[in-house]
Motif scaffolding. Structure first.
Motif, PDB file in Angstrom:
ATOM      1  N   GLN A 167      -3.596   3.848  -3.629  1.00  8.76           N
ATOM      2  CA  GLN A 167      -2.567   3.579  -4.624  1.00  8.76           C
ATOM      3  C   GLN A 167      -1.797   2.384  -4.098  1.00  8.76           C
ATOM      4  OE1 GLN A 167       0.430   6.590  -5.394  1.00  8.76           O
ATOM      5  NE2 GLN A 167       0.664   5.871  -7.500  1.00  8.76           N
ATOM      6  N   MET A 168      -1.919   1.269  -4.803  1.00  6.88           N
ATOM      7  CA  MET A 168      -1.428   0.001  -4.278  1.00  6.88           C
ATOM      8  C   MET A 168      -0.691  -0.781  -5.359  1.00  6.88           C
ATOM      9  SD  MET A 168      -2.380  -3.544  -4.142  1.00  6.88           S
ATOM     10  CE  MET A 168      -4.163  -3.680  -4.318  1.00  6.88           C
ATOM     11  N   ASP A 169       0.382  -1.451  -4.980  1.00  8.73           N
ATOM     12  CA  ASP A 169       1.096  -2.344  -5.877  1.00  8.73           C
ATOM     13  C   ASP A 169       0.884  -3.773  -5.383  1.00  8.73           C
ATOM     14  OD1 ASP A 169       2.812  -3.827  -7.409  1.00  8.73           O
ATOM     15  OD2 ASP A 169       4.532  -2.498  -7.184  1.00  8.73           O
ATOM     16  N   PRO A 170       0.078  -4.586  -6.100  1.00  7.48           N
ATOM     17  CA  PRO A 170      -0.181  -5.948  -5.637  1.00  7.48           C
ATOM     18  C   PRO A 170       0.988  -6.890  -5.874  1.00  7.48           C
ATOM     19  CG  PRO A 170      -1.285  -5.572  -7.719  1.00  7.48           C
ATOM     20  CD  PRO A 170      -0.679  -4.257  -7.314  1.00  7.48           C
ATOM     21  N   SER A 219       0.861  -1.177   0.000  1.00  5.23           N
ATOM     22  CA  SER A 219       0.000   0.000   0.000  1.00  5.23           C
ATOM     23  C   SER A 219       0.901   1.231   0.000  1.00  5.23           C
ATOM     24  CB  SER A 219      -0.907   0.009   1.240  1.00  5.23           C
ATOM     25  OG  SER A 219      -1.532   1.270   1.395  1.00  5.23           O
ATOM     26  N   LEU A 220       0.930   1.944  -1.109  1.00  8.19           N
ATOM     27  CA  LEU A 220       1.715   3.176  -1.168  1.00  8.19           C
ATOM     28  C   LEU A 220       1.022   4.270  -0.368  1.00  8.19           C
ATOM     29  CD1 LEU A 220       2.656   3.024  -4.930  1.00  8.19           C
ATOM     30  CD2 LEU A 220       4.079   2.387  -2.979  1.00  8.19           C
ATOM     31  N   LEU A 221      -0.294   4.331  -0.494  1.00 11.26           N
ATOM     32  CA  LEU A 221      -1.108   5.216   0.340  1.00 11.26           C
ATOM     33  C   LEU A 221      -2.568   4.827   0.151  1.00 11.26           C
ATOM     34  CD1 LEU A 221      -1.133   7.607   2.306  1.00 11.26           C
ATOM     35  CD2 LEU A 221      -1.536   9.103   0.342  1.00 11.26           C
ATOM     36  N   THR A 222      -3.234   4.541   1.246  1.00 12.77           N
ATOM     37  CA  THR A 222      -4.645   4.179   1.214  1.00 12.77           C
ATOM     38  C   THR A 222      -5.372   4.995   2.277  1.00 12.77           C
ATOM     39  OG1 THR A 222      -4.197   1.917   0.459  1.00 12.77           O
ATOM     40  CG2 THR A 222      -6.314   2.303   1.536  1.00 12.77           C
ATOM     41  N   GLY A 223      -6.541   5.487   1.927  1.00 16.40           N
ATOM     42  CA  GLY A 223      -7.258   6.302   2.896  1.00 16.40           C
ATOM     43  C   GLY A 223      -8.765   6.202   2.779  1.00 16.40           C
ATOM     44  N   TYR A 224      -9.431   6.355   3.925  1.00 18.18           N
ATOM     45  CA  TYR A 224     -10.883   6.468   4.003  1.00 18.18           C
ATOM     46  C   TYR A 224     -11.214   7.840   4.596  1.00 18.18           C
ATOM     47  CZ  TYR A 224     -11.152   1.337   3.621  1.00 18.18           C
ATOM     48  OH  TYR A 224     -11.045   0.033   3.218  1.00 18.18           O
TER      49      TYR A 224
END
Length: 233
Positions: free
Chosen positions: A140-143, A118-123
């Motif tokens: 913004q996520m790299d699986p 998770s490069l940056l995740t937000g709610y």
């Protein structure tokens, strides 16, 4: 709205960044309830059918912690997991929760999982009155892994919207569930209730995607996954 940025050729998914932006209006659910649902790991085990495991590792401050989450991918894709640092902040009647991936020395990548980033995740939870709210989600996520194009399309069209609907439905049921399961226990709201061991920032470092193994799954067929998918709506 869901936007996915990736190469057109499935063989070029050596570094795939998934960017998702979504929102859902939550009628009959207030902002505080949504906030509690997103925090409550005990309740998450009741509604998150894509989850394999989740647990809190330790606390950094009164409003920041480190946690683990593993995610079930449709077979024959390998399952993914994350170690993230999460922080949260009440904003009057609204709430913000954000996270990004970190390395923790006692929680390295596991043999049977692909460690995603998770490069940056937000709610962002916005109050619309006493009994209505809106949930905004951005990640913004790299699986990791060389993934086929159909995986990206499916995440865009089905997986992410379904996840938002599940959060909404879970929030409708949460008040009744919580009344029967330690109703006064909310360490995300009352820091004095937090019994997690302390984690020092010096133990952590930002998880870089390029330091992780890249698994080539680009040749996997979509047909082989249909029998294992969760069809709940």
């Amino acid at each position: 709205m869901v936007a996915l940025l990736a190469a057109a050729d499935p063989l070029a998914f050596l570094y795939l960044l998934v960017v998702q932006q979504m929102r859902i209006a939550c009628k009959d659910v207030n902002a505080e309830t949504l906030y509690d649902v997103l925090h409550d790991t005990s309740y998450r085990k009741k509604w998150d059918t894509n989850m394999i495991d989740t647990y809190d590792i330790g606390r950094l401050t009164a409003n920041a912690d480190v946690g683990y989450y593993s995610w079930k991918c449709p077979s024959p894709l390998k399952n993914r997991d994350f170690v993230t640092m999460r922080s949260w902040l009440p904003l009057g009647n609204d709430y913000l929760i954000i996270n990004y991936s970190v390395k923790h020395p006692k929680h390295p990548p596991k043999k049977d999982y692909v460690r995603a980033v998770s490069l940056l995740t937000g709610y962002l939870i916005q109050s619309n009155g006493a009994s209505c709210s809106t949930l905004y989600y951005l990640t913004q996520m790299d699986p990791r892994g060389s993934l086929p194009k159909w995986v990206v399309n499916r995440v865009s069209q089905f997986v992410a919207p379904k996840a938002m609907r599940k959060i909404y439905k879970a929030s409708l049921k949460y008040p009744d569930w919580k009344r029967k399961h330690e109703p006064g226990l909310k360490p995300w709201t009352f820091p004095e209730q937090n019994a997690l061991p302390s984690v020092s920032v010096s133990e952590l470092s930002v998880q870089r995607a390029d330091s992780l193994e890249n698994i080539d799954e680009s040749g996997l067929s979509e047909d082989k996954t249909r029998h294992s998918e969760d069809e709940e709506t």
